[in-house]
Design a protein around this motif. Structure first.
Motif, PDB file in Angstrom:
ATOM      1  N   TRP A  27       0.840  -1.209   0.000  1.00  0.00           N
ATOM      2  CA  TRP A  27       0.000   0.000   0.000  1.00  0.00           C
ATOM      3  C   TRP A  27       0.871   1.254   0.000  1.00  0.00           C
ATOM      4  O   TRP A  27       0.664   2.171  -0.808  1.00  0.00           O
ATOM      5  N   HIS A  28       1.869   1.281   0.893  1.00  0.00           N
ATOM      6  CA  HIS A  28       2.701   2.483   0.999  1.00  0.00           C
ATOM      7  C   HIS A  28       3.672   2.609  -0.173  1.00  0.00           C
ATOM      8  O   HIS A  28       4.013   3.738  -0.574  1.00  0.00           O
ATOM      9  N   LEU A  29       4.131   1.489  -0.727  1.00  0.00           N
ATOM     10  CA  LEU A  29       4.975   1.574  -1.926  1.00  0.00           C
ATOM     11  C   LEU A  29       4.257   2.335  -3.023  1.00  0.00           C
ATOM     12  O   LEU A  29       4.834   3.208  -3.690  1.00  0.00           O
ATOM     13  N   LEU A  30       2.981   1.987  -3.216  1.00  0.00           N
ATOM     14  CA  LEU A  30       2.220   2.596  -4.305  1.00  0.00           C
ATOM     15  C   LEU A  30       1.679   3.978  -3.955  1.00  0.00           C
ATOM     16  O   LEU A  30       1.771   4.916  -4.757  1.00  0.00           O
ATOM     17  N   ARG A  31       1.127   4.116  -2.751  1.00  0.00           N
ATOM     18  CA  ARG A  31       0.468   5.372  -2.376  1.00  0.00           C
ATOM     19  C   ARG A  31       1.456   6.419  -1.840  1.00  0.00           C
ATOM     20  O   ARG A  31       1.486   7.555  -2.304  1.00  0.00           O
ATOM     21  N   SER A  32       2.255   6.043  -0.852  1.00  0.00           N
ATOM     22  CA  SER A  32       3.058   7.035  -0.134  1.00  0.00           C
ATOM     23  C   SER A  32       4.356   7.371  -0.836  1.00  0.00           C
ATOM     24  O   SER A  32       4.829   8.512  -0.769  1.00  0.00           O
ATOM     25  N   VAL A  33       4.971   6.392  -1.505  1.00  0.00           N
ATOM     26  CA  VAL A  33       6.293   6.617  -2.096  1.00  0.00           C
ATOM     27  C   VAL A  33       6.190   6.849  -3.608  1.00  0.00           C
ATOM     28  O   VAL A  33       6.605   7.895  -4.112  1.00  0.00           O
ATOM     29  N   LEU A  90       0.217  -8.840  -3.597  1.00  0.00           N
ATOM     30  CA  LEU A  90      -0.690  -7.803  -3.125  1.00  0.00           C
ATOM     31  C   LEU A  90      -0.476  -6.496  -3.889  1.00  0.00           C
ATOM     32  O   LEU A  90      -1.432  -5.765  -4.163  1.00  0.00           O
ATOM     33  N   ALA A  91       0.772  -6.197  -4.246  1.00  0.00           N
ATOM     34  CA  ALA A  91       1.050  -4.982  -5.011  1.00  0.00           C
ATOM     35  C   ALA A  91       0.384  -5.033  -6.381  1.00  0.00           C
ATOM     36  O   ALA A  91      -0.125  -4.012  -6.871  1.00  0.00           O
ATOM     37  N   VAL A  92       0.372  -6.207  -7.008  1.00  0.00           N
ATOM     38  CA  VAL A  92      -0.312  -6.345  -8.296  1.00  0.00           C
ATOM     39  C   VAL A  92      -1.791  -6.015  -8.137  1.00  0.00           C
ATOM     40  O   VAL A  92      -2.373  -5.246  -8.925  1.00  0.00           O
ATOM     41  N   GLN A  93      -2.421  -6.585  -7.110  1.00  0.00           N
ATOM     42  CA  GLN A  93      -3.858  -6.360  -6.911  1.00  0.00           C
ATOM     43  C   GLN A  93      -4.167  -4.924  -6.540  1.00  0.00           C
ATOM     44  O   GLN A  93      -5.148  -4.336  -7.007  1.00  0.00           O
ATOM     45  N   LEU A  94      -3.324  -4.331  -5.683  1.00  0.00           N
ATOM     46  CA  LEU A  94      -3.566  -2.952  -5.275  1.00  0.00           C
ATOM     47  C   LEU A  94      -3.312  -1.980  -6.420  1.00  0.00           C
ATOM     48  O   LEU A  94      -4.015  -0.966  -6.546  1.00  0.00           O
ATOM     49  N   ALA A  95      -2.329  -2.264  -7.257  1.00  0.00           N
ATOM     50  CA  ALA A  95      -2.103  -1.407  -8.426  1.00  0.00           C
ATOM     51  C   ALA A  95      -3.357  -1.380  -9.293  1.00  0.00           C
ATOM     52  O   ALA A  95      -3.760  -0.328  -9.806  1.00  0.00           O
ATOM     53  N   ARG A  96      -3.997  -2.532  -9.454  1.00  0.00           N
ATOM     54  CA  ARG A  96      -5.249  -2.578 -10.205  1.00  0.00           C
ATOM     55  C   ARG A  96      -6.332  -1.791  -9.473  1.00  0.00           C
ATOM     56  O   ARG A  96      -7.073  -1.003 -10.084  1.00  0.00           O
ATOM     57  N   GLU A  97      -6.434  -1.965  -8.161  1.00  0.00           N
ATOM     58  CA  GLU A  97      -7.435  -1.259  -7.366  1.00  0.00           C
ATOM     59  C   GLU A  97      -7.231   0.253  -7.428  1.00  0.00           C
ATOM     60  O   GLU A  97      -8.198   1.019  -7.437  1.00  0.00           O
ATOM     61  N   THR A 133      12.766   0.843  -4.130  1.00  0.00           N
ATOM     62  CA  THR A 133      13.437  -0.355  -3.651  1.00  0.00           C
ATOM     63  C   THR A 133      13.044  -0.605  -2.204  1.00  0.00           C
ATOM     64  O   THR A 133      13.051   0.317  -1.379  1.00  0.00           O
ATOM     65  N   TYR A 134      12.685  -1.856  -1.902  1.00  0.00           N
ATOM     66  CA  TYR A 134      12.293  -2.180  -0.534  1.00  0.00           C
ATOM     67  C   TYR A 134      12.908  -3.496  -0.059  1.00  0.00           C
ATOM     68  O   TYR A 134      12.462  -4.103   0.916  1.00  0.00           O
ATOM     69  N   GLY A 135      13.968  -3.920  -0.721  1.00  0.00           N
ATOM     70  CA  GLY A 135      14.668  -5.134  -0.331  1.00  0.00           C
ATOM     71  C   GLY A 135      15.757  -5.434  -1.336  1.00  0.00           C
ATOM     72  O   GLY A 135      15.872  -4.780  -2.385  1.00  0.00           O
ATOM     73  N   THR A 194      13.438   8.964 -10.535  1.00  0.00           N
ATOM     74  CA  THR A 194      13.575   8.936  -9.082  1.00  0.00           C
ATOM     75  C   THR A 194      13.828   7.506  -8.614  1.00  0.00           C
ATOM     76  O   THR A 194      13.165   6.568  -9.074  1.00  0.00           O
ATOM     77  N   VAL A 195      14.777   7.343  -7.687  1.00  0.00           N
ATOM     78  CA  VAL A 195      14.974   6.082  -6.988  1.00  0.00           C
ATOM     79  C   VAL A 195      14.735   6.353  -5.512  1.00  0.00           C
ATOM     80  O   VAL A 195      15.401   7.216  -4.918  1.00  0.00           O
ATOM     81  N   ALA A 196      13.771   5.673  -4.934  1.00  0.00           N
ATOM     82  CA  ALA A 196      13.415   5.881  -3.535  1.00  0.00           C
ATOM     83  C   ALA A 196      13.451   4.547  -2.804  1.00  0.00           C
ATOM     84  O   ALA A 196      13.385   3.477  -3.412  1.00  0.00           O
ATOM     85  N   GLY A 197      13.558   4.617  -1.498  1.00  0.00           N
ATOM     86  CA  GLY A 197      13.551   3.413  -0.679  1.00  0.00           C
ATOM     87  C   GLY A 197      12.410   3.441   0.312  1.00  0.00           C
ATOM     88  O   GLY A 197      11.869   4.501   0.644  1.00  0.00           O
ATOM     89  N   PHE A 198      12.042   2.249   0.795  1.00  0.00           N
ATOM     90  CA  PHE A 198      10.975   2.170   1.786  1.00  0.00           C
ATOM     91  C   PHE A 198      11.159   0.932   2.641  1.00  0.00           C
ATOM     92  O   PHE A 198      11.515  -0.140   2.143  1.00  0.00           O
ATOM     93  N   TRP A 199      10.883   1.107   3.946  1.00  0.00           N
ATOM     94  CA  TRP A 199      10.860  -0.003   4.897  1.00  0.00           C
ATOM     95  C   TRP A 199       9.720   0.262   5.870  1.00  0.00           C
ATOM     96  O   TRP A 199       9.603   1.347   6.435  1.00  0.00           O
ATOM     97  N   ILE A 200       8.844  -0.720   6.071  1.00  0.00           N
ATOM     98  CA  ILE A 200       7.608  -0.516   6.817  1.00  0.00           C
ATOM     99  C   ILE A 200       7.825  -0.387   8.320  1.00  0.00           C
ATOM    100  O   ILE A 200       7.070   0.307   9.004  1.00  0.00           O
ATOM    101  N   VAL A 201       8.862  -1.023   8.864  1.00  0.00           N
ATOM    102  CA  VAL A 201       9.003  -1.086  10.325  1.00  0.00           C
ATOM    103  C   VAL A 201       9.148   0.290  10.973  1.00  0.00           C
ATOM    104  O   VAL A 201       8.485   0.569  11.982  1.00  0.00           O
TER     105      VAL A 201
END
Length: 320
Positions: free
Chosen positions: A123-129, A150-157, A232-234, A255-262
């Protein structure tokens, strides 16, 4: 109390079943009897003692009971989904109230566990970042995995125009198509650019979600269009990317951005609008979290071995 713990750092073999004291809830906490616990790649990293200067640092004190997410019931019988910093691989654990979300009986334990770490990440990869806009093209690496599916499904949503999935086998690519991808291709670095551009009808792409890193990330940069974003998230390849430079980012306007949920959960708690949306989508069957396998708690090391061996799809679940 039954639990799985490790007394030294290493591979899956260091996980052993143990009888540990039952935790005691403090102020602002709830004691939860665990129905199911989720398995994450971060658990494997933590047990290995890796990245001592990175996101899984510092090394935890030993002995240690791993596990970051649980489904279970409080003393009053209410069913919860909860994030824990440690202690999920056990019959009972303590969860901070701000990291607990009420869970309806209609949502399976595995489904709920899938949308906590992996779902919130997607969710945050697609929406926030990446800040996806309607009609944009999205490439999802490792699209048969927990986060990727889940990212595939949320991208469609969220209104993506075209979704391209990458995966390592015909079976996994077929699964990605079932989850809503428009195209599914081999994600290896060699020939990556040609395959992605062909899957996107010859056009550069807008968004790439990458958890592989290394040569794959380098190749992915070559497919981004003007104002394209790679998140990138891993780095499951355990390789360093080499093609990123400030001048290239500027000249190509990418743009190259990073994300980690914790850290986000540590700051804001696991609850909130994003998780509520994910659970609502799951309850209404608009989101289908992939549960890849369930194991008795004592088989936790087997679950880790299967994940490391890339023999799994979707969320792995431990049952105490």
């Amino acid at each position: 109390m039954r639990a799985m713990q490790f007394e030294r750092f290493g591979g899956p073999e260091v996980l052993v079943e143990a009888d540990v004291p039952e935790p005691v809830a403090g102020v602002g906490e709830t004691l939860v009897e665990v129905e199911a616990a989720g398995v994450n790649f971060g658990d494997i990293k933590q047990i290995a003692g890796e990245h001592t200067d990175g996101p899984y640092a510092p090394k935890v004190p030993l002995p240690h009971v791993p596990g970051m997410e649980v489904v279970g019931r409080g003393a009053d019988g209410r069913r919860f989904l909860g994030y824990v910093a440690q202690g999920g691989y056990a019959a009972k654990t303590v969860v901070a109230d701000r990291d607990l979300v009420a869970l309806p009986e209609s949502v399976g334990a595995g489904e709920a566990l899938a949308v906590l770490i992996q779902g919130l990440t997607a969710w945050h990869l697609l929406r926030s970042v990446a800040r996806i806009r309607v009609g944009e093209s999205v490439v999802v690496h490792a699209a048969a995995g927990g986060t990727g599916s889940l990212a595939v499904q949320l991208a469609r949503e969220f209104g993506a125009g075209r979704i391209i999935a990458t995966a390592s086998s015909d079976e996994k690519r077929a699964a990605a198509l079932e989850f809503g991808a428009d195209a599914a291709i081999d994600g290896e670095a060699e020939g990556y650019r040609e395959r992605v551009l062909d899957a996107n009808h010859g056009r550069p792409v807008d968004i790439i979600l990458d958890a592989i890193g290394g040569a794959v990330l380098d190749s992915a940069l070559d497919t981004l269009g003007y104002l394209g974003r790679l998140v990138t998230y891993g780095a499951s390849s355990r390789q360093q990317a080499s093609a990123i430079s400030p001048s290239r980012l500027a000249v190509e306007s990418i743009t190259v951005a990073g994300f980690w949920i914790v850290p986000l959960i540590a700051r804001d708690g696991a609850g909130g609008a994003a998780l509520e949306e994910l659970l609502d989508l799951t309850a209404r069957r608009r989101l289908r979290p992939l549960v890849g396998g369930e194991y008795d708690l004592a088989r936790a090391r087997e679950a880790h071995e299967d994940m490391l061996g890339r023999r799994t799809k979707g969320k792995l679940v431990l049952r105490p």
